[in-house]
Design an enzyme around this catalytic site. Sequence first.
Site, PDB file in Angstrom:
ATOM      1  N   GLY A   1       0.902  -0.953  -0.472  1.00  0.00           N
ATOM      2  CA  GLY A   1       0.227  -0.328   0.032  1.00  0.00           C
ATOM      3  C   GLY A   1       0.720   1.456   0.137  1.00  0.00           C
ATOM      4  O   GLY A   1       0.847   1.942   0.450  1.00  0.00           O
TER       5      GLY A   1
ATOM      6  N   SER B   1       1.604   4.008  -1.906  1.00  0.00           N
ATOM      7  CA  SER B   1       1.041   4.323  -3.738  1.00  0.00           C
ATOM      8  C   SER B   1       0.490   5.778  -2.863  1.00  0.00           C
ATOM      9  O   SER B   1       0.691   6.876  -3.578  1.00  0.00           O
ATOM     10  CB  SER B   1       0.476   4.108  -4.010  1.00  0.00           C
ATOM     11  OG  SER B   1      -0.918   3.545  -3.323  1.00  0.00           O
ATOM     12  N   ARG B   2       0.009   5.674  -1.450  1.00  0.00           N
ATOM     13  CA  ARG B   2      -0.563   7.398  -0.734  1.00  0.00           C
ATOM     14  C   ARG B   2      -0.725   6.832   0.363  1.00  0.00           C
ATOM     15  O   ARG B   2      -0.327   6.324   1.104  1.00  0.00           O
ATOM     16  CB  ARG B   2      -1.897   7.557  -2.212  1.00  0.00           C
ATOM     17  CG  ARG B   2      -2.505   6.514  -2.029  1.00  0.00           C
ATOM     18  CD  ARG B   2      -4.218   7.241  -2.579  1.00  0.00           C
ATOM     19  NE  ARG B   2      -4.643   5.347  -2.724  1.00  0.00           N
ATOM     20  CZ  ARG B   2      -6.104   5.173  -1.917  1.00  0.00           C
ATOM     21  NH1 ARG B   2      -5.407   5.809  -1.064  1.00  0.00           N
ATOM     22  NH2 ARG B   2      -6.511   3.988  -1.966  1.00  0.00           N
TER      23      ARG B   2
ATOM     24  N   ASP C   1      -3.566  -6.493  -5.732  1.00  0.00           N
ATOM     25  CA  ASP C   1      -4.634  -6.362  -4.934  1.00  0.00           C
ATOM     26  C   ASP C   1      -4.196  -8.153  -3.889  1.00  0.00           C
ATOM     27  O   ASP C   1      -4.192  -8.999  -4.580  1.00  0.00           O
ATOM     28  CB  ASP C   1      -5.864  -6.783  -5.728  1.00  0.00           C
ATOM     29  CG  ASP C   1      -7.225  -7.057  -4.635  1.00  0.00           C
ATOM     30  OD1 ASP C   1      -6.402  -6.791  -3.213  1.00  0.00           O
ATOM     31  OD2 ASP C   1      -8.729  -7.170  -4.834  1.00  0.00           O
TER      32      ASP C   1
ATOM     33  N   ASN D   1       1.282  -2.126   5.322  1.00  0.00           N
ATOM     34  CA  ASN D   1       0.790  -1.176   5.535  1.00  0.00           C
ATOM     35  C   ASN D   1      -0.309  -1.324   4.824  1.00  0.00           C
ATOM     36  O   ASN D   1      -1.007  -0.019   5.795  1.00  0.00           O
ATOM     37  CB  ASN D   1       1.415   0.261   5.107  1.00  0.00           C
ATOM     38  CG  ASN D   1       0.916   1.332   4.794  1.00  0.00           C
ATOM     39  OD1 ASN D   1       0.684   2.169   5.727  1.00  0.00           O
ATOM     40  ND2 ASN D   1       0.256   1.817   3.473  1.00  0.00           N
TER      41      ASN D   1
ATOM     42  N   SER E   1      -3.982   0.078  14.634  1.00  0.00           N
ATOM     43  CA  SER E   1      -4.571   1.270  14.769  1.00  0.00           C
ATOM     44  C   SER E   1      -4.822   1.292  16.191  1.00  0.00           C
ATOM     45  O   SER E   1      -4.904   0.310  16.844  1.00  0.00           O
ATOM     46  CB  SER E   1      -5.441   1.082  13.863  1.00  0.00           C
ATOM     47  OG  SER E   1      -6.264   2.196  14.657  1.00  0.00           O
TER      48      SER E   1
ATOM     49  N   TYR F   1     -12.675  -3.389  11.235  1.00  0.00           N
ATOM     50  CA  TYR F   1     -11.599  -2.840  11.395  1.00  0.00           C
ATOM     51  C   TYR F   1     -11.151  -3.035  12.153  1.00  0.00           C
ATOM     52  O   TYR F   1      -9.653  -3.913  12.619  1.00  0.00           O
ATOM     53  CB  TYR F   1     -11.715  -1.252  10.740  1.00  0.00           C
ATOM     54  CG  TYR F   1     -10.879  -0.975  10.807  1.00  0.00           C
ATOM     55  CD1 TYR F   1      -9.430  -0.594   9.801  1.00  0.00           C
ATOM     56  CD2 TYR F   1     -10.258   0.788  11.580  1.00  0.00           C
ATOM     57  CE1 TYR F   1      -8.562   0.076   9.679  1.00  0.00           C
ATOM     58  CE2 TYR F   1      -8.712   1.427  11.724  1.00  0.00           C
ATOM     59  CZ  TYR F   1      -8.206   0.631  10.751  1.00  0.00           C
ATOM     60  OH  TYR F   1      -6.779   1.628  10.210  1.00  0.00           O
TER      61      TYR F   1
ATOM     62  N   ALA G   1     -12.450  -5.354  14.177  1.00  0.00           N
ATOM     63  CA  ALA G   1     -11.528  -6.541  14.452  1.00  0.00           C
ATOM     64  C   ALA G   1     -10.203  -6.854  13.786  1.00  0.00           C
ATOM     65  O   ALA G   1      -9.516  -7.687  14.528  1.00  0.00           O
ATOM     66  CB  ALA G   1     -12.365  -7.611  14.103  1.00  0.00           C
TER      67      ALA G   1
HETATM   68  P1  NAP Z   1      -5.017   5.211   2.083  1.00  0.00           P
HETATM   69  O1  NAP Z   1      -4.813   6.417   2.996  1.00  0.00           O
HETATM   70  O2  NAP Z   1      -6.407   5.065   2.394  1.00  0.00           O
HETATM   71  O3  NAP Z   1      -4.351   3.780   1.853  1.00  0.00           O
HETATM   72  C1  NAP Z   1      -4.080   2.798   1.340  1.00  0.00           C
HETATM   73  C2  NAP Z   1      -3.883   2.382   0.988  1.00  0.00           C
HETATM   74  O4  NAP Z   1      -3.278   1.331   0.363  1.00  0.00           O
HETATM   75  C3  NAP Z   1      -3.017   2.235  -0.525  1.00  0.00           C
HETATM   76  O5  NAP Z   1      -1.546   2.635  -1.152  1.00  0.00           O
HETATM   77  C4  NAP Z   1      -3.834   1.603  -0.915  1.00  0.00           C
HETATM   78  O6  NAP Z   1      -4.175   2.175  -2.932  1.00  0.00           O
HETATM   79  C5  NAP Z   1      -3.647   0.660  -0.681  1.00  0.00           C
HETATM   80  N1  NAP Z   1      -4.394  -0.569  -0.833  1.00  0.00           N
HETATM   81  C6  NAP Z   1      -5.955  -0.544  -0.636  1.00  0.00           C
HETATM   82  N2  NAP Z   1      -6.828  -1.183  -0.888  1.00  0.00           N
HETATM   83  C7  NAP Z   1      -5.291  -2.539  -1.348  1.00  0.00           C
HETATM   84  C8  NAP Z   1      -5.671  -4.219  -1.964  1.00  0.00           C
HETATM   85  N3  NAP Z   1      -7.059  -4.585  -1.842  1.00  0.00           N
HETATM   86  N4  NAP Z   1      -4.110  -4.628  -2.208  1.00  0.00           N
HETATM   87  C9  NAP Z   1      -2.861  -3.943  -1.997  1.00  0.00           C
HETATM   88  N5  NAP Z   1      -3.185  -2.257  -1.768  1.00  0.00           N
HETATM   89  C10 NAP Z   1      -4.288  -1.809  -1.058  1.00  0.00           C
HETATM   90  O7  NAP Z   1      -4.615   5.089   4.050  1.00  0.00           O
HETATM   91  P2  NAP Z   1      -3.769   4.925   4.977  1.00  0.00           P
HETATM   92  O8  NAP Z   1      -4.870   6.065   6.068  1.00  0.00           O
HETATM   93  O9  NAP Z   1      -2.444   6.091   4.421  1.00  0.00           O
HETATM   94  O10 NAP Z   1      -3.473   3.898   6.007  1.00  0.00           O
HETATM   95  C11 NAP Z   1      -2.624   3.156   5.486  1.00  0.00           C
HETATM   96  C12 NAP Z   1      -2.199   2.505   7.043  1.00  0.00           C
HETATM   97  O11 NAP Z   1      -2.468   3.012   7.733  1.00  0.00           O
HETATM   98  C13 NAP Z   1      -3.495   1.423   6.850  1.00  0.00           C
HETATM   99  O12 NAP Z   1      -3.488   0.286   7.592  1.00  0.00           O
HETATM  100  C14 NAP Z   1      -4.654   1.816   7.733  1.00  0.00           C
HETATM  101  O13 NAP Z   1      -5.124   0.698   8.768  1.00  0.00           O
HETATM  102  C15 NAP Z   1      -3.392   2.238   8.823  1.00  0.00           C
HETATM  103  N6  NAP Z   1      -3.778   3.284   9.625  1.00  0.00           N
HETATM  104  C16 NAP Z   1      -4.160   4.413   9.458  1.00  0.00           C
HETATM  105  C17 NAP Z   1      -5.106   5.571  10.204  1.00  0.00           C
HETATM  106  C18 NAP Z   1      -5.196   6.768   9.705  1.00  0.00           C
HETATM  107  O14 NAP Z   1      -5.497   7.700  10.277  1.00  0.00           O
HETATM  108  N7  NAP Z   1      -5.314   7.233   8.156  1.00  0.00           N
HETATM  109  C19 NAP Z   1      -4.972   5.656  11.360  1.00  0.00           C
HETATM  110  C20 NAP Z   1      -4.242   4.024  11.997  1.00  0.00           C
HETATM  111  C21 NAP Z   1      -3.550   3.356  11.212  1.00  0.00           C
HETATM  112  P3  NAP Z   1      -5.089   1.494  -3.771  1.00  0.00           P
HETATM  113  O15 NAP Z   1      -6.408   1.527  -3.089  1.00  0.00           O
HETATM  114  O16 NAP Z   1      -4.724   1.771  -5.581  1.00  0.00           O
HETATM  115  O17 NAP Z   1      -4.918  -0.438  -3.873  1.00  0.00           O
END
Ligand code: NAP
Length: 254
Positions: free
Chosen positions: A22, A24-25, A70, A97, A149, A162, A164
């Site tokens: 993950g 990419s962003r 995926d 991630n 998280s 989520y 869980a």
């Molecule tokens: P995000 O901005 O939605 O980025 C998610 C990343 O995962 C993207 O690169 C997305 O690219 C990729 N992804 C999604 N579905 C996928 C799949 N089926 N196969 C491969 N890649 C996939 O999320 P984020 O906030 O950066 O979160 C990153 C991590 O941090 C996650 O594990 C999240 O649970 C954790 N986290 C986030 C927060 C928060 O507040 N944002 C807080 C605590 C923990 P594509 O959609 O193009 O596949």
Amino acid sequence: MTSDVTATATAAAEPRVVVVTGGSRGLGAGIVESYLASGDRVAACARSVTPEVEAWRASHPDHFLFETADLSRSADAKTFVDAVVARWGHVDVLINNAGVARDGILAMASDDDIDTVVDLNIKGTLYVSRLVTRRMLARRSGSVVNISSIVGRSGYRGLGVYSATKAALDGLTRSMARELGSRGITVNGIAPGYLRTEMSHGLDEGQMDQIVRRTPAGRLGDPGDIARVCQFLTDPRNDYLTGQVIVVDGGLTS
Ligand code: NAP
């Protein structure tokens, strides 16, 4: 003596091979940036290419690899890991991630919501970890970080599925640390608080303000806050730190 010092310096200078799922962003992109900045070779995957990915391909042609995958599909996870190994031969660091959330109370969740979140957050992490740690075991070195998280511990209304999956990852972190510790492989988790990424767009400004007010550090987290802890946990000098989930939330849950 001199040759030992030289050998150590040479080994330390060798760029590591870092896998960021993950990447990419959002948080994953911040982690990719961090390891590229420290001179490592970084392989990332996601389902789609982003402008950040295009930029790294151009700026770091020898140090950056991206594959669309995926990860909820075992075959895609294998294709991705095979591509990394074909390019660089091994993996030193794995950052699990990639994750997804679906908002809504459990009573209203559809099968599709449950499958999407469980299939990526748990099964995707298991698929990639299985493939990568097999290779780490053969080399008797490596480090893994599972991005969890705080809601995996505290819970959050509307994020039951989520939560869980994140609690499951914490259990996986501890089990992997026990399985791999004797082979020189560390496994830790990071439990971030709330970050300003696409994933947190489901929170409205009122909820965001409330979180900031309750956070001793007085702000939301950013990817750099988490990337710095990834660097610390995967530093080979920290080989006695394993099986832990580090909360990085500005003190919110302290
Ligand atoms: P995000 O901005 O939605 O980025 C998610 C990343 O995962 C993207 O690169 C997305 O690219 C990729 N992804 C999604 N579905 C996928 C799949 N089926 N196969 C491969 N890649 C996939 O999320 P984020 O906030 O950066 O979160 C990153 C991590 O941090 C996650 O594990 C999240 O649970 C954790 N986290 C986030 C927060 C928060 O507040 N944002 C807080 C605590 C923990 P594509 O959609 O193009 O596949």
